[in-house]
Design a protein around this motif. Structure first.
Motif, PDB file in Angstrom:
ATOM      1  N   ARG A 193       3.164  21.461   8.616  1.00 10.11           N
ATOM      2  CA  ARG A 193       3.783  20.501   7.694  1.00 10.11           C
ATOM      3  C   ARG A 193       4.857  21.176   6.843  1.00 10.11           C
ATOM      4  O   ARG A 193       5.853  20.542   6.473  1.00 10.11           O
ATOM      5  CB  ARG A 193       2.722  19.846   6.814  1.00 10.11           C
TER       6      ARG A 193
ATOM      7  N   GLU B 256       2.250   4.524  11.139  1.00 16.55           N
ATOM      8  CA  GLU B 256       1.529   5.494  11.966  1.00 16.55           C
ATOM      9  C   GLU B 256       2.221   5.741  13.300  1.00 16.55           C
ATOM     10  O   GLU B 256       1.940   6.741  13.973  1.00 16.55           O
ATOM     11  CB  GLU B 256       0.091   5.014  12.191  1.00 16.55           C
TER      12      GLU B 256
ATOM     13  N   TYR C  96       7.357  11.000  12.876  1.00 21.95           N
ATOM     14  CA  TYR C  96       6.868  12.102  12.027  1.00 21.95           C
ATOM     15  C   TYR C  96       6.401  11.704  10.628  1.00 21.95           C
ATOM     16  O   TYR C  96       5.667  12.460   9.987  1.00 21.95           O
ATOM     17  CB  TYR C  96       7.947  13.181  11.898  1.00 21.95           C
TER      18      TYR C  96
ATOM     19  N   ASP D 137       2.458  11.806   9.815  1.00 26.57           N
ATOM     20  CA  ASP D 137       1.831  13.126   9.906  1.00 26.57           C
ATOM     21  C   ASP D 137       2.293  14.069   8.802  1.00 26.57           C
ATOM     22  O   ASP D 137       1.545  14.944   8.368  1.00 26.57           O
ATOM     23  CB  ASP D 137       2.140  13.771  11.263  1.00 26.57           C
TER      24      ASP D 137
ATOM     25  N   SER E 127      -2.470  23.798   9.922  1.00 24.99           N
ATOM     26  CA  SER E 127      -1.875  22.460   9.757  1.00 24.99           C
ATOM     27  C   SER E 127      -0.894  22.428   8.594  1.00 24.99           C
ATOM     28  O   SER E 127       0.179  21.810   8.678  1.00 24.99           O
ATOM     29  CB  SER E 127      -2.976  21.419   9.534  1.00 24.99           C
TER      30      SER E 127
ATOM     31  N   THR F 186       5.952  14.636  15.846  1.00 25.37           N
ATOM     32  CA  THR F 186       4.699  15.278  15.471  1.00 25.37           C
ATOM     33  C   THR F 186       3.517  14.572  16.120  1.00 25.37           C
ATOM     34  O   THR F 186       3.574  13.380  16.426  1.00 25.37           O
ATOM     35  CB  THR F 186       4.484  15.243  13.946  1.00 25.37           C
ATOM     36  N   CYS F 187       2.463  15.327  16.325  1.00 29.54           N
ATOM     37  CA  CYS F 187       1.171  14.755  16.726  1.00 29.54           C
ATOM     38  C   CYS F 187       0.109  15.578  16.012  1.00 29.54           C
ATOM     39  O   CYS F 187      -0.320  16.625  16.498  1.00 29.54           O
ATOM     40  CB  CYS F 187       0.987  14.817  18.240  1.00 29.54           C
ATOM     41  N   MET F 188      -0.285  15.091  14.848  1.00 24.77           N
ATOM     42  CA  MET F 188      -1.170  15.887  13.993  1.00 24.77           C
ATOM     43  C   MET F 188      -2.362  15.099  13.467  1.00 24.77           C
ATOM     44  O   MET F 188      -3.438  15.635  13.290  1.00 24.77           O
ATOM     45  CB  MET F 188      -0.365  16.434  12.798  1.00 24.77           C
ATOM     46  N   ARG F 189      -2.152  13.850  13.197  1.00 24.92           N
ATOM     47  CA  ARG F 189      -3.184  13.070  12.519  1.00 24.92           C
ATOM     48  C   ARG F 189      -3.376  11.761  13.278  1.00 24.92           C
ATOM     49  O   ARG F 189      -2.676  10.784  13.040  1.00 24.92           O
ATOM     50  CB  ARG F 189      -2.743  12.803  11.078  1.00 24.92           C
ATOM     51  N   THR F 190      -4.324  11.738  14.193  1.00 20.83           N
ATOM     52  CA  THR F 190      -4.599  10.524  14.959  1.00 20.83           C
ATOM     53  C   THR F 190      -6.000  10.034  14.649  1.00 20.83           C
ATOM     54  O   THR F 190      -6.897  10.819  14.336  1.00 20.83           O
ATOM     55  CB  THR F 190      -4.479  10.779  16.471  1.00 20.83           C
TER      56      THR F 190
END
Length: 605
Positions: free
Chosen positions: A443, A114, A118, A121, A439, A472-476
């Motif tokens: 991707r 995590e 990248y 994400d 999103s 990337t900063c997409m899925r936190t």
């Protein structure tokens, strides 16, 4: 060559071959039964006739004949196993084509990180991942190499990527050779976690300090001579048989003493014997195959030692042959008996030490080359399977240009879009309603960049990109163990991005709904400041947002461009075309979706 046709034809050929083998195997099975019956009958017949000479002669004949037939039967069973594996290989190819690769058991889950810039994400590893789509590796070295190139542990230059493209394209056309590589691996290697240790054991052993074995062989020869002299004396009646048993007990003690510092080595090699055989055959395939591309030649050079004229193929075959004598040294009664008479453990240790002295310093390089070929052969599935994909142009400029770009993992379901980020434009702001495709598009761009840097073809009619460090900063999400909220987790990822930009890295970023964990005013202010800071540091990328006010940045800064996805309605049902359009979003669907969920919006509310 059409991949679908190729896989289906090969499955049919293998099935036909299995039917043929089954018929032959059935005939051999009946032959074994007939020979066994004749063996019993002849022994009984000549025993009842009190003719021991014929009894022993016919008995020996039928036993030898039976063993020969068993040998033939085993060869047929091995052929059948090969065809069954070929069916599995080609069925896996069909699953890639049909988009059913997500059912592959090996998801590369242990590589999920995590904190990686990248991979988490972009679904590089895990369920429905790029790893699942690509991976057909059969060695742990290959699997590790594939994970490393997917994670970009080392950054390639544009020239190196160009060489990789030619290598992957060449391997893509060598589909039959690639399937042989997979076959040789699957025949012998158990792809379990244990093989990781086996690979490491082999490397560690090759680098370990050598043992002095000369004196041990001399002692072994002396005791072998004593043993056989004692056996001869026992036959002629000058020595009691009980002394033979006593001598064998002494032999056992001597063998254990001479090999006490090698017991772990012998045990380890008894376990990894099939793996070494597979490695030997795979490396032979690599050494024997003629390649044209410069990159493949460079890898092949790792299995050559010009100075001493050592053949990797011959030496690995020799190691595999040595290990054929190891047997199950911890439980095979036949092996233990033979060992007591000829001190096989001592000579095995001696042969292994001689092999290590000659080849140990090269083994690491050989295994590395094997892993690289295995990994590249997996990537080479892409140009063979998806001939509509194309190789990208990797350039020095900070651009990302693509025509008819599709999401590689979605396959035929992917809606293709054209996208351009070039010249003075630094950031694309993508707006759109919920579920409109923002999103997924981020991707799509990210995955095609990853494929570009692998040297693989991409899911696009045309694709041109610069060399970037991808962030990337997409899925936190929350991390309760570390007392981290999803918002703070997002802040930590943004921090990594900013630090990379300050270090002067050529950054391409993909930010999805940034700062969504705070109020609208802070989110708007933070996003605006972050975008400006990243552009000033030379970074470029895409930002998706629901914050329509952020789109006003385009009016004040020509480095920013607005694009959007939108929805439409038919029969009061929401629908999406997933097409990228110019400008800011002018539609919204949140209220409609809330109504679908049963929330009643009345005037008095």
């Amino acid at each position: 060559m059409n991949a679908l046709k190729f896989y289906k034809e090969n499955i049919e050929k293998s099935k036909a071959e299995i039917d043929k083998i089954n018929k032959q195997s059935l005939a051999i099975g009946w032959s074994r039964l007939v020979i066994f019956v004749l063996l019993i009958f002849s022994i009984y017949k000549f025993y009842s006739m009190d003719n021991p000479t014929l009894m022993v002669s016919f008995g020996a004949f039928f036993i030898i004949l039976f063993l020969v037939v068993v040998g033939f039967h085993n060869k047929f069973l091995q052929k059948k196993k090969k065809q069954e594996i070929m069916i599995q290989i080609n069925e896996q190819g069909l699953r890639r084509l049909n988009g059913e690769f997500k059912n592959e058991e090996d998801k590369g889950e242990e590589y999920i990180d995590e904190k990686h810039p990248y991979t988490y994400d972009l679904d590089i590893f895990g369920d429905n991942s790029l790893f699942q789509l690509i991976n057909t590796t059969v060695t742990k070295a290959g699997r590790e190499a594939l994970a490393k190139i997917l994670s970009r542990n080392t950054i390639s230059t544009a020239e190196e990527i160009n060489k990789k493209q030619k290598a992957i394209d060449e391997l893509g056309k060598k589909v039959k050779w690639r399937q042989k590589l997979i076959l040789n691996g699957k025949l012998n290697i158990n792809n379990t976690d244990e093989e990781v240790n086996e690979l490491e054991y082999l490397k560690e052993w090759s680098k370990s300090e050598g043992k002095t074995v000369g004196y041990r062989k001399i002692i072994a020869y002396i005791f072998i001579a004593i043993t056989f002299i004692a056996i001869v004396m026992s036959f002629i009646g000058t020595l009691k048989g009980s002394y033979i048993l006593l001598l064998l007990m002494v032999n056992f003690i001597v063998i254990r003493s001479l090999t006490k510092d090698s017991r772990d080595v012998l045990h380890m090699f008894s376990l990894i014997k099939p793996t070494v055989k597979a490695y030997s055959e795979i490396l032979a395939l690599i050494e024997d195959e003629n390649v044209d591309s410069e990159y493949l030649k460079e890898i092949k050079n790792k299995i050559k030692n010009v100075d001493n004229n050592i053949s990797c193929k011959k030496e690995m075959k020799k190691l595999s042959s040595i290990l054929d004598w190891v047997g199950d040294s911890n439980g095979n009664a036949y092996y233990l008996i033979i060992n007591l008479f000829i001190f096989s453990d001592v000579f095995l240790v001696s042969n292994l030490e001689s092999w290590k002295k000659k080849n140990g310093k090269y083994l690491d390089s050989w295994l590395e080359a094997m892993g690289e070929f295995d990994a590249l052969s997996s990537v080479a599935n892409l140009p063979f399977d998806f001939d509509e994909w194309n190789y990208p142009e990797v350039v020095s400029e900070k651009v990302v240009l693509g025509e008819e770009i599709g999401h590689p993992i979605l396959g035929e379901r992917a809606v293709r879009n054209t996208y351009r980020l070039e010249e003075s434009t630094k950031v694309t702001l993508i707006t759109g309603s919920n579920m409109s495709g923002k999103s997924t598009f981020l991707r799509t761009i990210g995955l095609n960049l990853v494929l570009s840097y692998l040297g693989a073809p991409v899911s696009a009619k045309n694709f041109k990109c610069g060399l970037f460090d991808l962030y990337t900063c997409m899925r936190t999400k929350d991390n309760l163990q570390e007392s981290i909220s999803s918002f703070y987790a997002e802040i930590l990822r943004i921090k990594l991005l900013i630090e990379g930009a300050k270090e002067g890295k050529r950054i391409f970023f993909l930010l999805d709904e940034i700062f969504k964990g705070t109020n609208s005013e802070d989110r708007h202010t933070g996003a605006k400041v972050l975008i400006n800071q990243l552009m000033d540091a030379g970074a470029i990328g895409l930002v998706s947002t629901h914050d329509l006010e952020l789109c006003d940045l385009e009016l004040r800064d020509n480095r920013i461009k607005n694009q959007n996805f939108r929805e439409y309605y038919e029969d009061n049902k929401i629908k999406f075309d997933y097409k990228l359009r110019e400008g800011r979003s002018k539609t919204q669907n949140a209220i409609h979706l809330m109504k679908l969920a049963g929330i009643d919006f009345k005037e008095n509310n």
